[in-house]
Design a protein around this motif. Sequence first.
Motif, mmCIF file in Angstrom:
data_model
loop_
_atom_site.group_PDB
_atom_site.id
_atom_site.type_symbol
_atom_site.label_atom_id
_atom_site.label_comp_id
_atom_site.label_asym_id
_atom_site.label_seq_id
_atom_site.Cartn_x
_atom_site.Cartn_y
_atom_site.Cartn_z
ATOM 1 N N UNK A 1 -4.710 12.504 -11.136
ATOM 2 C CA UNK A 1 -3.941 13.053 -10.122
ATOM 3 C C UNK A 1 -4.560 13.630 -9.045
ATOM 4 N N UNK A 2 -5.729 14.294 -9.079
ATOM 5 C CA UNK A 2 -6.622 14.713 -8.099
ATOM 6 C C UNK A 2 -6.855 13.419 -7.279
ATOM 7 N N UNK A 3 -7.191 12.163 -7.977
ATOM 8 C CA UNK A 3 -7.630 11.150 -7.078
ATOM 9 C C UNK A 3 -6.573 10.755 -6.191
ATOM 10 N N UNK A 4 -5.369 10.574 -6.965
ATOM 11 C CA UNK A 4 -3.993 10.182 -6.271
ATOM 12 C C UNK A 4 -3.693 11.052 -4.927
ATOM 13 N N UNK A 5 -3.806 12.427 -5.050
ATOM 14 C CA UNK A 5 -3.547 13.567 -3.990
ATOM 15 C C UNK A 5 -4.522 13.206 -2.841
ATOM 16 N N UNK A 6 -5.617 12.586 -3.031
ATOM 17 C CA UNK A 6 -6.657 12.582 -1.956
ATOM 18 C C UNK A 6 -6.388 11.130 -1.321
ATOM 19 N N UNK A 7 -5.694 10.092 -1.995
ATOM 20 C CA UNK A 7 -5.262 8.752 -1.369
ATOM 21 C C UNK A 7 -4.327 8.852 -0.291
ATOM 22 N N UNK B 1 0.840 -1.221 -0.017
ATOM 23 C CA UNK B 1 0.098 0.125 -0.091
ATOM 24 C C UNK B 1 0.877 1.113 -0.085
ATOM 25 N N UNK B 2 0.705 2.272 -0.956
ATOM 26 C CA UNK B 2 1.426 3.340 -1.290
ATOM 27 C C UNK B 2 0.433 4.398 -1.297
ATOM 28 N N UNK B 3 0.956 5.493 -0.389
ATOM 29 C CA UNK B 3 0.287 6.895 -0.646
ATOM 30 C C UNK B 3 0.298 7.222 -2.057
ATOM 31 N N UNK B 4 -1.008 7.960 -2.363
ATOM 32 C CA UNK B 4 -1.293 8.485 -3.781
ATOM 33 C C UNK B 4 -0.166 9.514 -4.313
ATOM 34 N N UNK B 5 0.312 10.670 -3.436
ATOM 35 C CA UNK B 5 1.558 11.123 -3.992
ATOM 36 C C UNK B 5 2.833 10.672 -4.212
ATOM 37 N N UNK B 6 3.050 9.417 -3.359
ATOM 38 C CA UNK B 6 4.357 8.731 -3.533
ATOM 39 C C UNK B 6 4.059 7.954 -5.131
ATOM 40 N N UNK B 7 2.943 7.353 -5.066
ATOM 41 C CA UNK B 7 2.739 6.677 -6.414
ATOM 42 C C UNK B 7 2.807 7.603 -7.385
ATOM 43 N N UNK B 8 2.649 8.581 -7.588
ATOM 44 C CA UNK B 8 2.658 9.571 -8.445
ATOM 45 C C UNK B 8 4.097 10.131 -8.700
ATOM 46 N N UNK B 9 4.847 10.148 -7.801
ATOM 47 C CA UNK B 9 6.372 10.504 -7.959
ATOM 48 C C UNK B 9 6.841 9.209 -8.546
#
Length: 114
Positions: free
Chosen positions: A108-114, A60-68
């Motif tokens: 991207x918005x969805x990832x930042x809310x996770x 399980x990875x936080x959304x912002x980390x996944x985006x990076x």
Amino acid sequence: MLRFLLEITALVGVGMWGWRQADDWLRFVFAFGLPLLLTAIWGIFAVPDDPSRSGAAPVVTPGPVRLLLELGIFALAVWCLYDIGWIKFSLSLGIVVALHYGVSYDRIRWLFTR
């Protein structure tokens, strides 16, 4: 579909770079090992219930980390293609990735809310 093609292109680009890093048996390790490593990272570190994936998240990875992580892999691929002299293809990949993320602002918005 575009996202999948971008991911495949990135992995192939890193593999091509790996192939050119050695002249002996290590070229096979780099050419196939680096893309396999990146594929594993891409598949293992995930946000639960990500609509662009199967929904499973082995780690399980936080959304912002996944985006990076995603942006880092694409940036690596762009650099690898640039480094082997495929400058126009490198720039094209970078532009298409940027446009894809620009159009995918909802993800991207969805990832930042996770």
